[in-house]
Each structure stands twice: as C-alpha cells, then as structure tokens.
Motif scaffolding. Structure first.
Motif, PDB file in Angstrom:
ATOM      1  N   LEU A 173     -18.658  -8.334 -48.411  1.00  0.00           N
ATOM      2  CA  LEU A 173     -19.445  -9.273 -47.684  1.00  0.00           C
ATOM      3  C   LEU A 173     -20.293  -9.081 -46.574  1.00  0.00           C
ATOM      4  O   LEU A 173     -21.848 -10.022 -46.121  1.00  0.00           O
ATOM      5  CB  LEU A 173     -18.159 -10.517 -47.695  1.00  0.00           C
ATOM      6  N   GLU A 184     -24.303 -10.289 -46.690  1.00  0.00           N
ATOM      7  CA  GLU A 184     -25.217 -10.701 -44.977  1.00  0.00           C
ATOM      8  C   GLU A 184     -26.538  -9.703 -44.881  1.00  0.00           C
ATOM      9  O   GLU A 184     -27.274 -10.885 -44.317  1.00  0.00           O
ATOM     10  CB  GLU A 184     -24.183 -11.318 -44.212  1.00  0.00           C
ATOM     11  N   ARG A 218     -30.165  -9.774 -50.535  1.00  0.00           N
ATOM     12  CA  ARG A 218     -29.224 -10.417 -50.946  1.00  0.00           C
ATOM     13  C   ARG A 218     -28.746 -11.537 -52.179  1.00  0.00           C
ATOM     14  O   ARG A 218     -27.716 -11.164 -52.327  1.00  0.00           O
ATOM     15  CB  ARG A 218     -29.135 -11.831 -49.486  1.00  0.00           C
ATOM     16  N   ILE A 222     -25.841 -11.650 -54.010  1.00  0.00           N
ATOM     17  CA  ILE A 222     -25.131 -12.759 -54.934  1.00  0.00           C
ATOM     18  C   ILE A 222     -24.599 -12.653 -56.634  1.00  0.00           C
ATOM     19  O   ILE A 222     -23.064 -13.486 -56.990  1.00  0.00           O
ATOM     20  CB  ILE A 222     -25.452 -13.615 -53.806  1.00  0.00           C
ATOM     21  N   LEU A 246     -22.852 -16.245 -46.208  1.00  0.00           N
ATOM     22  CA  LEU A 246     -23.359 -16.008 -47.193  1.00  0.00           C
ATOM     23  C   LEU A 246     -23.885 -16.839 -47.736  1.00  0.00           C
ATOM     24  O   LEU A 246     -25.731 -16.848 -48.572  1.00  0.00           O
ATOM     25  CB  LEU A 246     -23.077 -15.260 -48.355  1.00  0.00           C
TER      26      LEU A 246
END
Length: 54
Positions: free
Chosen positions: A7, A11, A18, A22, A50
């Motif tokens: 994670l 970020e 990113r 995601i 995030l």
C-alpha cells in the motif's frame, strides 16, 4: 507493518501508475472508497493514503 508494504509503495507511484494499481487491486477508486468506509485499524489508515483528496 510488513503486510501493508504494497500500500505504501502504491501511494508513492506517479498518478497514472497509482490508478493502475488501485484498479487492479480494488476495481477502481469508488470501490476503494467503499472498502475504506468498512475497514478498521491499521488497514484503514493505509487505505486512506491511497484515496485521492480533492
């Protein structure tokens, strides 16, 4: 918190990278936001990193 290392790495990526991470992990920003609402503890803090602010 080794289990949340991915994670933090996500970020730190550029915006387009990113967004790809995601999407692959959560299915998109909306699904990530929904998951964030349900998450608790350390996972919630990491997921919050995030979520795009704005």
């Amino acid at each position: 918190m080794e289990e949340f290392t991915w994670l933090v790495e996500a970020e730190a990526k550029e915006d387009y990278e990113r967004e790809q991470v995601i999407y692959r992990l959560f299915g998109g920003e909306k699904k990530l936001a929904d998951l964030l609402k349900k998450a608790e503890g350390p996972l919630r803090k990491q997921l919050a990193l995030l979520v795009k602010e704005g």
